[in-house]
Design an enzyme around this catalytic site. Structure first.
Site, PDB file in Angstrom:
ATOM      1  N   ARG A  12      88.554  21.462 -39.486  1.00 11.22           N
ATOM      2  CA  ARG A  12      87.725  20.329 -39.903  1.00 11.22           C
ATOM      3  C   ARG A  12      86.274  20.783 -40.047  1.00 11.22           C
ATOM      4  O   ARG A  12      85.729  21.454 -39.179  1.00 11.22           O
ATOM      5  CB  ARG A  12      87.798  19.201 -38.875  1.00 11.22           C
ATOM      6  CG  ARG A  12      86.880  18.048 -39.246  1.00 11.22           C
ATOM      7  CD  ARG A  12      87.155  16.824 -38.417  1.00 11.22           C
ATOM      8  NE  ARG A  12      86.255  15.749 -38.774  1.00 11.22           N
ATOM      9  CZ  ARG A  12      86.312  14.535 -38.263  1.00 11.22           C
ATOM     10  NH1 ARG A  12      87.245  14.254 -37.378  1.00 11.22           N
ATOM     11  NH2 ARG A  12      85.468  13.610 -38.627  1.00 11.22           N
ATOM     12  N   ASP A  68      91.564  10.461 -32.941  1.00 11.16           N
ATOM     13  CA  ASP A  68      90.729   9.569 -32.127  1.00 11.16           C
ATOM     14  C   ASP A  68      91.512   9.044 -30.934  1.00 11.16           C
ATOM     15  O   ASP A  68      92.693   8.702 -31.055  1.00 11.16           O
ATOM     16  CB  ASP A  68      90.262   8.369 -32.962  1.00 11.16           C
ATOM     17  CG  ASP A  68      89.313   8.763 -34.083  1.00 11.16           C
ATOM     18  OD1 ASP A  68      88.578   9.747 -33.926  1.00 11.16           O
ATOM     19  OD2 ASP A  68      89.321   8.074 -35.122  1.00 11.16           O
ATOM     20  N   ARG A 119      88.190  14.493 -44.457  1.00 14.38           N
ATOM     21  CA  ARG A 119      88.455  15.457 -43.405  1.00 14.38           C
ATOM     22  C   ARG A 119      89.926  15.867 -43.398  1.00 14.38           C
ATOM     23  O   ARG A 119      90.803  15.067 -43.734  1.00 14.38           O
ATOM     24  CB  ARG A 119      88.020  14.933 -42.035  1.00 14.38           C
ATOM     25  CG  ARG A 119      88.793  13.770 -41.419  1.00 14.38           C
ATOM     26  CD  ARG A 119      88.552  12.394 -42.018  1.00 14.38           C
ATOM     27  NE  ARG A 119      87.176  11.925 -42.009  1.00 14.38           N
ATOM     28  CZ  ARG A 119      86.648  11.189 -41.024  1.00 14.38           C
ATOM     29  NH1 ARG A 119      87.388  10.803 -40.017  1.00 14.38           N
ATOM     30  NH2 ARG A 119      85.395  10.810 -41.085  1.00 14.38           N
ATOM     31  N   ASP A 145      91.498  14.050 -38.376  1.00 15.77           N
ATOM     32  CA  ASP A 145      90.724  13.247 -37.433  1.00 15.77           C
ATOM     33  C   ASP A 145      91.689  12.792 -36.350  1.00 15.77           C
ATOM     34  O   ASP A 145      92.766  12.276 -36.661  1.00 15.77           O
ATOM     35  CB  ASP A 145      90.134  12.038 -38.183  1.00 15.77           C
ATOM     36  CG  ASP A 145      89.257  11.154 -37.318  1.00 15.77           C
ATOM     37  OD1 ASP A 145      88.522  11.684 -36.459  1.00 15.77           O
ATOM     38  OD2 ASP A 145      89.291   9.922 -37.520  1.00 15.77           O
TER      39      ASP A 145
HETATM   40  C1  X6L Z   1      81.053  -1.125 -43.326  1.00 16.44           C
HETATM   41  C2  X6L Z   1      80.525   0.061 -42.860  1.00 16.44           C
HETATM   42  C3  X6L Z   1      82.411  -1.302 -43.222  1.00 16.44           C
HETATM   43  C4  X6L Z   1      81.326   1.045 -42.335  1.00 16.44           C
HETATM   44  C5  X6L Z   1      83.222  -0.309 -42.706  1.00 16.44           C
HETATM   45  C6  X6L Z   1      84.866   1.703 -41.416  1.00 16.44           C
HETATM   46  C7  X6L Z   1      83.021   3.169 -41.423  1.00 16.44           C
HETATM   47  C8  X6L Z   1      85.667   2.716 -40.910  1.00 16.44           C
HETATM   48  C9  X6L Z   1      83.820   4.182 -40.929  1.00 16.44           C
HETATM   49  C10 X6L Z   1      82.679   0.861 -42.255  1.00 16.44           C
HETATM   50  C11 X6L Z   1      83.531   1.921 -41.683  1.00 16.44           C
HETATM   51  C12 X6L Z   1      85.129   3.960 -40.680  1.00 16.44           C
HETATM   52  C13 X6L Z   1      89.559   6.714 -42.057  1.00 16.44           C
HETATM   53  C14 X6L Z   1      89.085   5.931 -43.117  1.00 16.44           C
HETATM   54  C15 X6L Z   1      87.422   6.808 -42.103  1.00 16.44           C
HETATM   55  C16 X6L Z   1      90.952   6.784 -41.843  1.00 16.44           C
HETATM   56  C17 X6L Z   1      91.216   5.319 -43.723  1.00 16.44           C
HETATM   57  C18 X6L Z   1      86.007   5.036 -40.138  1.00 16.44           C
HETATM   58  C19 X6L Z   1      85.571   6.447 -40.146  1.00 16.44           C
HETATM   59  N1  X6L Z   1      88.494   7.242 -41.418  1.00 16.44           N
HETATM   60  N2  X6L Z   1      89.896   5.234 -43.945  1.00 16.44           N
HETATM   61  N3  X6L Z   1      87.745   6.007 -43.120  1.00 16.44           N
HETATM   62  N4  X6L Z   1      91.734   6.064 -42.699  1.00 16.44           N
HETATM   63  N5  X6L Z   1      92.058   4.642 -44.516  1.00 16.44           N
HETATM   64  O1  X6L Z   1      91.451   7.443 -40.936  1.00 16.44           O
HETATM   65  O2  X6L Z   1      87.102   4.793 -39.693  1.00 16.44           O
HETATM   66  S1  X6L Z   1      85.782   7.187 -41.745  1.00 16.44           S
HETATM   67 MG    MG Z   2      88.579   8.065 -37.032  1.00 14.30          MG
HETATM   68 MG    MG Z   3      87.162  10.781 -35.039  1.00 12.51          MG
END
Ligand code: X6L
Ligand code: MG
Ligand code: MG
Length: 156
Positions: free
Chosen positions: A82, A96, A91, A94
């Site tokens: 990563r 968590d 990435r 991930d």
């Molecule tokens: C506004 C601002 C709304 C930020 C949502 C949501 C940011 C989730 C980061 C957010 C916001 C994340 C994954 C992902 C990410 C994953 C899918 C995160 C961290 N990780 N989308 N996006 N699966 N489908 O594992 O979860 S980045």
């Molecule tokens: Mg995550």
């Molecule tokens: Mg993480």
């Protein structure tokens, strides 16, 4: 202690990355994998425009502390090469920490339960596969529900 970890990948061979993480978990001292969710293909949430993810959730029993589990997650991410370029960016892997029993942890580097897990369908759908008895509480913890061994009959 029953614990739940979330896996995600949207770079490289996504399924192979999740499988490597699962294999690595299964061969970690102090961690026993007891259940694995289905693999879900999910639209990316947050961050830049990026490819779809594969997500899954793993249930383990463990003698490790939440911080020791976090270190395991970091080791698995490093093993998948990563690279952190931008926040919430694509990435290879991930991992968590979602839940560790009913422990609550709030430190600079780790929060358990994961503070945003209950808002994320890409976590909740696979979590439901392995832990249909867990539902969110408004305070960020979780509470148990049991399916009763009864059913309503469809009228008519
Ligand atoms: C506004 C601002 C709304 C930020 C949502 C949501 C940011 C989730 C980061 C957010 C916001 C994340 C994954 C992902 C990410 C994953 C899918 C995160 C961290 N990780 N989308 N996006 N699966 N489908 O594992 O979860 S980045
Ligand atoms: Mg995550
Ligand atoms: Mg993480």
């Amino acid at each position: 202690m029953r614990a739940h970890l979330a896996l995600g990948s949207n770079l490289g061979d996504r399924l192979a990355n999740l499988q490597s993480a699962l294999d690595g978990l299964a061969s970690t001292d102090g961690v026993e994998v007891v259940a694995v969710s289905g693999v879900y293909e999910t639209d990316p949430v947050g961050g830049p425009v990026q490819d779809d993810y594969l997500n899954a959730v793993v249930e383990v029993t463990t003698a490790l502390t939440p911080h020791e589990l976090l270190a395991v997650c970091g080791r698995l991410e490093q093993a998948a090469h990563r690279v952190r370029i931008e926040r919430w960016g694509p990435r290879t892997l991930d991992v968590d920490v979602l839940l560790v029993g009913d422990l609550q942890v709030a430190t600079d580097d780790l929060e358990v339960p994961h503070p945003r897990m209950w808002e994320r369908a890409f976590v909740l759908a696979p979590l439901h596969d392995v832990a249909p008895d867990l539902v969110a509480r408004p305070d960020g913890g979780w509470t148990g529900v049991r399916r009763a061994p009864v059913a309503l009959r469809l009228p008519g």
